[in-house]
Design an enzyme around this catalytic site. Structure first.
Site, PDB file in Angstrom:
ATOM      1  N   HIS A 209      38.316  38.204  40.406  1.00 49.16           N
ATOM      2  CA  HIS A 209      37.913  38.821  39.136  1.00 49.16           C
ATOM      3  C   HIS A 209      36.449  38.539  38.797  1.00 49.16           C
ATOM      4  O   HIS A 209      36.027  38.754  37.665  1.00 49.16           O
ATOM      5  CB  HIS A 209      38.791  38.293  37.995  1.00 49.16           C
ATOM      6  CG  HIS A 209      40.257  38.500  38.216  1.00 49.16           C
ATOM      7  ND1 HIS A 209      40.780  39.730  38.534  1.00 49.16           N
ATOM      8  CD2 HIS A 209      41.298  37.640  38.172  1.00 49.16           C
ATOM      9  CE1 HIS A 209      42.099  39.622  38.670  1.00 49.16           C
ATOM     10  NE2 HIS A 209      42.429  38.370  38.467  1.00 49.16           N
TER      11      HIS A 209
ATOM     12  N   HIS B 136      45.072  42.994  38.669  1.00 47.16           N
ATOM     13  CA  HIS B 136      45.531  42.504  39.962  1.00 47.16           C
ATOM     14  C   HIS B 136      45.984  43.650  40.855  1.00 47.16           C
ATOM     15  O   HIS B 136      46.632  43.418  41.871  1.00 47.16           O
ATOM     16  CB  HIS B 136      46.685  41.517  39.781  1.00 47.16           C
ATOM     17  CG  HIS B 136      46.352  40.342  38.935  1.00 47.16           C
ATOM     18  ND1 HIS B 136      46.586  40.334  37.577  1.00 47.16           N
ATOM     19  CD2 HIS B 136      45.774  39.157  39.245  1.00 47.16           C
ATOM     20  CE1 HIS B 136      46.174  39.169  37.084  1.00 47.16           C
ATOM     21  NE2 HIS B 136      45.681  38.450  38.072  1.00 47.16           N
TER      22      HIS B 136
END
Length: 333
Positions: free
Chosen positions: A56, A217
């Site tokens: 991320h 995700h």
């Protein structure tokens, strides 16, 4: 999928080592390289600790520094950090005012941070803020309530500025809970994400398809739709965000709008700025005039092509916290 890496097993560790070397005036490794921490801690300030799976970036490790986080714990790609990493970060960064844990609302993250808080409760004052800004999710398979999305960066920035000014643990938690009512995000993917050591994308889209309402995700979204123009993509995302924000406004939330257009890792700036202009016009035409805006790649999903739009209604004090100085590897002004 070709990547600049040596091996999947060392991918995250080597990336973090490069981050620390590139920004060694700001950050350092904590004990046993279990986390990244501010090189210079401020005695008597509440320690802010966040984390999650790798993939991320620049969140969370890139947001360690003055005006944001004191430590970030990083797990393997899309895998929560372990409780011992989080406990080690608390032990090393608590300078006497306690620790605030900032957690994205995914079951693995919440479970491991809660476990760490229980393990360390005998020697630290600890509070937790769970970020829930995703307009696409209520109760879902991977989270209890709304998922944490790009709004997490806004929460970390505002709480970080408040902590820098000396706010106490209870006030910082209250600020985070207040922000959960004020921030909504919505994402779209044009291509799935490929995880190291896995040649397949997390979901496969045809040349004329897009996924609306995805998570960070690579989770599939609310619906698969036919790929369309930028105007239409922004409208679909914006209408969902508007409905959520207006529901909060009906309950008394008021504020000055902040607009964030965030890339997921595989979207070039030219597309993100195009979307920023369209989104600004969309909200203005619907009676919400953004006063502040930010465009860039801040909360990613490795190489996913797509973006998220975030709208935050900030009160006057929160706008001051947003504009306060910040100096981290991934965000500074």
């Amino acid at each position: 999928m070709k990547r600049i890496m040596n091996a999947p097993e060392s991918f995250v560790a080597e990336s973090l080592a490069g981050l620390v070397r590139a920004h060694e005036a700001l950050v350092a490794f904590g004990s046993d390289r279990k986390f990244v921490r501010r090189r210079h801690l401020t005695p008597g300030k509440v320690a802010l600790i966040a984390g999650g799976g790798a993939g991320h970036e620049p969140m969370h490790s890139g947001f360690v520094g003055r005006g944001m986080l004191d430590a970030a714990c990083t797990g393997h790609v899309f895998t929560s950090p372990t409780p011992d990493q989080i406990v080690a970060a608390m032990d090393e960064t608590d300078t006497g005012a306690g620790c605030l844990l900032i957690v994205k609302n995914f079951d693995g993250d919440v479970m491991n941070f809660e476990m760490a808080a229980e393990m360390a409760s005998g020697r630290h004052a600890i509070e937790m803020v769970v970020v829930e800004d995703d307009a696409a999710t209520g109760a879902g398979v991977r989270s209890r309530g709304r998922r944490g999305m790009a709004g997490t960066m806004i929460v970390e920035k505002l709480i970080g500025a408040a902590a820098e000014r000396g706010a106490g643990l209870a006030d910082l938690r209250a600020l985070g809970e207040n922000l959960n009512r004020r921030i909504r995000s919505m994402g779209v993917a044009l291509r799935g994400v490929t995880v190291p050591n896995n040649p397949r994308e997390t979901f496969s889209l045809g040349p004329d398809e897009m996924e609306i309402g995805i998570g960070i995700h690579g989770e599939p979204g609310l619906q698969r739709a036919r790929f369309t123009s930028a105007d239409e993509i922004v409208r679909v995302l914006g209408e969902r965000i508007l409905a959520e924000i207006r529901a909060e406004m009906a309950l008394g939330v008021r504020g000055r709008p902040l607009l964030l257009v965030n890339g997921f890792g595989g979207t070039p700036p030219i597309e993100l700025y195009l979307a920023q202009g369209i989104a600004h016009r969309f909200f203005e035409e619907n009676g919400i005039m953004p006063e502040r805006s930010l465009t860039g790649t801040f909360v990613t999903s490795l190489d996913m092509a797509g973006m998220s739009i975030t709208l935050a209604l900030l009160d006057d004090a929160q706008v001051e916290l947003w504009t306060a100085p910040v100096e981290t590897p991934g965000l500074r002004w």
